[in-house]
Design a protein around this motif. Structure first.
Motif, PDB file in Angstrom:
ATOM      1  N   VAL A   1       5.730  10.724   5.236  1.00  0.00           N
ATOM      2  CA  VAL A   1       5.778   9.263   5.123  1.00  0.00           C
ATOM      3  C   VAL A   1       5.355   8.590   6.428  1.00  0.00           C
ATOM      4  O   VAL A   1       4.765   7.502   6.403  1.00  0.00           O
ATOM      5  N   THR A   2       5.624   9.236   7.559  1.00  0.00           N
ATOM      6  CA  THR A   2       5.155   8.706   8.839  1.00  0.00           C
ATOM      7  C   THR A   2       3.630   8.689   8.877  1.00  0.00           C
ATOM      8  O   THR A   2       3.006   7.697   9.286  1.00  0.00           O
ATOM      9  N   TYR A   3       3.033   9.770   8.445  1.00  0.00           N
ATOM     10  CA  TYR A   3       1.571   9.887   8.356  1.00  0.00           C
ATOM     11  C   TYR A   3       1.010   8.776   7.466  1.00  0.00           C
ATOM     12  O   TYR A   3       0.068   8.072   7.836  1.00  0.00           O
ATOM     13  N   GLU A   4       1.605   8.599   6.298  1.00  0.00           N
ATOM     14  CA  GLU A   4       1.081   7.634   5.335  1.00  0.00           C
ATOM     15  C   GLU A   4       1.235   6.194   5.830  1.00  0.00           C
ATOM     16  O   GLU A   4       0.387   5.345   5.547  1.00  0.00           O
ATOM     17  N   PHE A   5       2.303   5.905   6.558  1.00  0.00           N
ATOM     18  CA  PHE A   5       2.454   4.549   7.103  1.00  0.00           C
ATOM     19  C   PHE A   5       1.355   4.270   8.122  1.00  0.00           C
ATOM     20  O   PHE A   5       0.799   3.163   8.164  1.00  0.00           O
ATOM     21  N   MET A   6       1.031   5.242   8.943  1.00  0.00           N
ATOM     22  CA  MET A   6      -0.044   5.054   9.911  1.00  0.00           C
ATOM     23  C   MET A   6      -1.375   4.829   9.201  1.00  0.00           C
ATOM     24  O   MET A   6      -2.167   3.964   9.588  1.00  0.00           O
ATOM     25  N   VAL A   7      -1.635   5.585   8.122  1.00  0.00           N
ATOM     26  CA  VAL A   7      -2.870   5.408   7.366  1.00  0.00           C
ATOM     27  C   VAL A   7      -2.926   4.013   6.743  1.00  0.00           C
ATOM     28  O   VAL A   7      -3.959   3.325   6.815  1.00  0.00           O
ATOM     29  N   SER A   8      -1.831   3.573   6.142  1.00  0.00           N
ATOM     30  CA  SER A   8      -1.803   2.239   5.525  1.00  0.00           C
ATOM     31  C   SER A   8      -2.036   1.149   6.566  1.00  0.00           C
ATOM     32  O   SER A   8      -2.734   0.157   6.302  1.00  0.00           O
TER      33      SER A   8
ATOM     34  N   ASP B   1       0.828  -1.210   0.000  1.00  0.00           N
ATOM     35  CA  ASP B   1       0.000   0.000   0.000  1.00  0.00           C
ATOM     36  C   ASP B   1       0.861   1.258   0.000  1.00  0.00           C
ATOM     37  O   ASP B   1       0.536   2.245  -0.669  1.00  0.00           O
ATOM     38  N   MET B   2       1.956   1.240   0.732  1.00  0.00           N
ATOM     39  CA  MET B   2       2.887   2.369   0.722  1.00  0.00           C
ATOM     40  C   MET B   2       3.483   2.556  -0.672  1.00  0.00           C
ATOM     41  O   MET B   2       3.616   3.687  -1.167  1.00  0.00           O
ATOM     42  N   ASN B   3       3.822   1.458  -1.332  1.00  0.00           N
ATOM     43  CA  ASN B   3       4.395   1.535  -2.668  1.00  0.00           C
ATOM     44  C   ASN B   3       3.408   2.155  -3.657  1.00  0.00           C
ATOM     45  O   ASN B   3       3.816   2.893  -4.570  1.00  0.00           O
ATOM     46  N   LYS B   4       2.120   1.873  -3.473  1.00  0.00           N
ATOM     47  CA  LYS B   4       1.096   2.480  -4.334  1.00  0.00           C
ATOM     48  C   LYS B   4       1.094   3.999  -4.207  1.00  0.00           C
ATOM     49  O   LYS B   4       0.724   4.717  -5.145  1.00  0.00           O
ATOM     50  N   LYS B   5       1.520   4.470  -3.047  1.00  0.00           N
ATOM     51  CA  LYS B   5       1.587   5.920  -2.803  1.00  0.00           C
ATOM     52  C   LYS B   5       2.965   6.480  -3.163  1.00  0.00           C
ATOM     53  O   LYS B   5       3.312   7.581  -2.759  1.00  0.00           O
ATOM     54  N   LYS B   6       3.742   5.671  -3.888  1.00  0.00           N
ATOM     55  CA  LYS B   6       5.075   6.078  -4.343  1.00  0.00           C
ATOM     56  C   LYS B   6       6.043   6.295  -3.178  1.00  0.00           C
ATOM     57  O   LYS B   6       6.929   7.148  -3.225  1.00  0.00           O
ATOM     58  N   ILE B   7       5.865   5.504  -2.133  1.00  0.00           N
ATOM     59  CA  ILE B   7       6.762   5.567  -0.975  1.00  0.00           C
ATOM     60  C   ILE B   7       7.458   4.224  -0.850  1.00  0.00           C
ATOM     61  O   ILE B   7       6.810   3.188  -0.655  1.00  0.00           O
ATOM     62  N   ASP B   8       8.760   4.220  -0.974  1.00  0.00           N
ATOM     63  CA  ASP B   8       9.539   2.995  -0.802  1.00  0.00           C
ATOM     64  C   ASP B   8       9.684   2.680   0.680  1.00  0.00           C
ATOM     65  O   ASP B   8       9.833   3.582   1.512  1.00  0.00           O
ATOM     66  N   VAL B   9       9.675   1.395   0.987  1.00  0.00           N
ATOM     67  CA  VAL B   9       9.879   0.925   2.356  1.00  0.00           C
ATOM     68  C   VAL B   9      11.001  -0.106   2.338  1.00  0.00           C
ATOM     69  O   VAL B   9      10.993  -1.036   1.532  1.00  0.00           O
ATOM     70  N   VAL B  10      11.969   0.049   3.232  1.00  0.00           N
ATOM     71  CA  VAL B  10      13.072  -0.896   3.341  1.00  0.00           C
ATOM     72  C   VAL B  10      13.271  -1.207   4.822  1.00  0.00           C
ATOM     73  O   VAL B  10      12.944  -0.381   5.685  1.00  0.00           O
ATOM     74  N   PRO B  11      13.737  -2.412   5.150  1.00  0.00           N
ATOM     75  CA  PRO B  11      14.021  -2.693   6.563  1.00  0.00           C
ATOM     76  C   PRO B  11      14.994  -1.674   7.146  1.00  0.00           C
ATOM     77  O   PRO B  11      15.851  -1.147   6.439  1.00  0.00           O
ATOM     78  N   TYR B  12      14.834  -1.384   8.416  1.00  0.00           N
ATOM     79  CA  TYR B  12      15.716  -0.457   9.127  1.00  0.00           C
ATOM     80  C   TYR B  12      17.171  -0.818   8.853  1.00  0.00           C
ATOM     81  O   TYR B  12      17.593  -1.959   9.047  1.00  0.00           O
ATOM     82  N   VAL B  13      17.930   0.180   8.402  1.00  0.00           N
ATOM     83  CA  VAL B  13      19.316  -0.054   8.000  1.00  0.00           C
ATOM     84  C   VAL B  13      20.198   0.047   9.239  1.00  0.00           C
ATOM     85  O   VAL B  13      20.666   1.124   9.610  1.00  0.00           O
ATOM     86  N   ASN B  14      20.389  -1.099   9.874  1.00  0.00           N
ATOM     87  CA  ASN B  14      21.134  -1.145  11.135  1.00  0.00           C
ATOM     88  C   ASN B  14      22.633  -1.257  10.840  1.00  0.00           C
ATOM     89  O   ASN B  14      23.280  -2.264  11.127  1.00  0.00           O
TER      90      ASN B  14
END
Length: 569
Positions: free
Chosen positions: A294-301, A233-246
């Motif tokens: 992007v924080t807002y959109e993740f909560m919405v998704s 769903d985030m990708n549909k909003k043109k927002i990439d998501v990747v695991p936390y880069v530790n």
């Protein structure tokens, strides 16, 4: 006259709307709200919308109350089994305020109908968890962060990092959180953060809690269905998501591993209650307005998924409870499983090393003019390395009130003995442990703890506490009461008094007693002589030999190294 009335109506409407704008929206989107502005904003929402309710939930170290804000489409704010419950935590590190500003807009937009109204989800948000840190407002403590112009400080009112306090509970913040969390029993938990470390193209990264710790059914659902759906769903909003880069002090292009969130951390703690946890981590070097977005959109998704799948989420959590019952094996220690690797298309920047202007030594740098996308390995699986059998119950003497108080805060069910009773139990002795040389969050914690076990009949007293493990909070009991667990109460120094002897002997008196003890115990005498033969240092040290006899005599105190929590099997 009509034009005048229309003008007045429009002006009033615009003024009303402006009054519900956040400080972030009113400025150039590089400002974050103050604590006072934040609470006033929610008070206004509470007054304006029946679907919003703000309550106080205990105190914090700052002296100010912890607030909890609810949104419910049907104006019913009770935690019922008919809805999924989503809890959002903000400002655990107030220098990372993205979630604070994003959640203010989210709750307003839900109440005003600007975004899709969830029918099957109750949303609760902590506006600011670390109030003391937010009141310590400055512009410089996050040296590497790109905005906002002002923000809070990482430490709370007593300079604790609250994201290390979910087991030891040194702060009022943590104690208030534990009470509200266990009463609310959320299905999903979000803890909004900002990352530090490596540089890369992503604005949004995420720690999805270690799925293995959720059990096989709930963990697989989380890993294979829930989280991928939210990412899609985030990708549909043109927002990439990747695991936390530790990754720190090196570049991530050779791969990286999932952050392991032990129970000291927020999502490590919430996992103990079968709650599905996320830590959104926006990237510190991206513009503040983009991070908030992007924080807002993740909560919405997440809300949209929870609302569409509320029945299955409830079902999966109920199934998970049945996986952790008395007599079953519980994974106590974990290690990265390097045999399981996935490859992700990682969007990074070319990095390298060049001489430092400060030291002349090699320093790391990234070249943003050289972005790349390449497949890199990601290690997102852990394997258990040590197990313990879940007992039928734990018994804790009423003298251990400090531990008992924390168990009560966490809503752990118990009974108390109605009379003095002799019970057959499994008892632990602490055989060895190591202790940190430096202080960590107010503690010199233990690690590499090892125990020995024995079956004994012990007299317990009226009022002592019995914690049956046939309850939903069994994982919390095991993780805190088993001394070898990483974040056990023992390792956090709750039982350090057992590590020191309280009695001793006068050598000139005990010398004669020791001779008599060995004479009356031929087997012990044989053991003693064998040790002298096999251990040269022992054979040369008279004091060690005398202490050995003392330790193996009836005079040696039983409380030394005796772990004061007992297992009923």
């Amino acid at each position: 006259m009509r034009l005048i009335l229309l003008f007045l109506f429009t002006s009033i409407f615009v003024d009303a709307q402006n009054n519900l704008l956040t400080p972030f929206e009113k400025g150039n989107k590089n400002q974050s709200t103050t604590y006072e502005e934040c609470i006033e904003f929610y008070q206004e929402l509470d007054k304006k919308y029946a679907s919003i309710l703000m309550i106080e939930q205990g105190l914090t170290d700052s002296g100010k109350p912890l607030h909890l804000v609810f949104y419910s489409s049907d104006n019913v704010f009770l935690n019922t089994t008919k809805k999924t419950v989503l809890l959002i935590n903000n400002g655990i590190h107030p220098g990372e305020p993205d979630g604070i500003d994003a959640t203010m807009m989210l709750m307003r937009d839900l109440a005003s109908g600007k975004i899709k109204t969830p029918k099957n989800t109750l949303i609760a948000a902590i506006p600011v968890y670390n109030i003391g840190g937010m009141l310590n407002r400055n512009s410089s403590s996050r040296a590497n962060q790109n905005g906002p112009e002002e923000y809070g400080f990482r430490g709370n009112g007593r300079n604790y990092d609250l994201n290390r306090d979910f087991i030891k509970s040194d702060t009022k913040n943590s104690r208030s959180f534990q009470k509200l969390f266990t009463e609310l029993n959320p299905d999903i938990f979000l803890d909004n953060h900002v990352s530090n470390g490596a540089d890369y193209q992503y604005t949004f990264t995420c720690i999805a809690t270690q799925h293995e710790k959720l059990g096989s059914t709930l963990g697989n659902y989380f890993k294979n269905e829930l989280y991928p759906s939210i990412v899609k769903d985030m990708n549909k909003k043109k927002i990439d998501v990747v695991p936390y880069v530790n990754v720190h002090s090196t570049t991530p292009d050779k791969g990286f591993e999932q952050f392991t969130d032990t129970p000291r951390y927020a999502t490590g703690y919430t996992t103990l209650f079968h709650t599905l946890g996320f830590v959104p981590e926006t990237h510190m070097l991206k513009a503040y307005k983009d991070r908030v977005h992007v924080t807002y959109e993740f909560m919405v998704s997440t809300i949209n998924f929870a609302d569409a799948n509320w029945e299955k989420i409830k079902q999966m959590r109920n199934v998970a409870i049945e996986e952790f019952t008395p007599g079953k094996q519980y994974p106590l220690q974990w290690a990265l499983d390097s045999t399981k690797v996935s490859y992700i298309d990682f969007k990074g920047y070319e990095g390298g090393y060049k001489p430092s202007d400060i030291s002349g030594k090699n320093r790391l740098y990234y070249d943003r003019s050289k972005p790349f996308t390449k497949k890199i390995p990601f290690y997102g699986n852990y394997k258990p390395t040590q197990f313990v059998t879940i007992p039928k119950a734990y018994i804790i003497p009423q003298s251990q009130w400090q531990v008992l108080d924390i168990l009560k805060l966490n809503g752990i069910a118990y009974t108390q003995l109605q009379k003095d009773t002799i019970i057959e139990i499994e008892s632990y002795k602490i055989e060895s442990y190591q202790t940190s040389k430096s202080p960590y969050e107010g503690h010199y914690g233990h690690y590499n703890t090892k125990i020995s076990k024995s079956i004994q009949k012990v007299k317990f007293f009226k009022g002592d506490y019995v914690y049956n493990t046939n309850q939903t909070s069994v994982k919390y009991l095991v993780e805190t009461l088993e001394p070898e667990a990483v974040d056990s109460f023992f390792n956090w120094n709750f039982f350090d008094t057992i590590l020191q002897q309280k009695e001793g002997y006068s050598a000139y008196v005990f010398e004669d007693m020791a001779t008599q003890i060995l004479a009356e115990n031929p087997t012990l005498k044989q053991e003693f002589e064998a040790k002298k033969q096999s251990d040269k240092a022992f054979a040369e040290n008279g004091g060690d030999q005398l202490y050995w006899v003392y330790k193996h005599s009836k005079y040696f105190e039983k409380a030394f190294m005796q772990y004061p929590v007992y297992r009923v099997n």
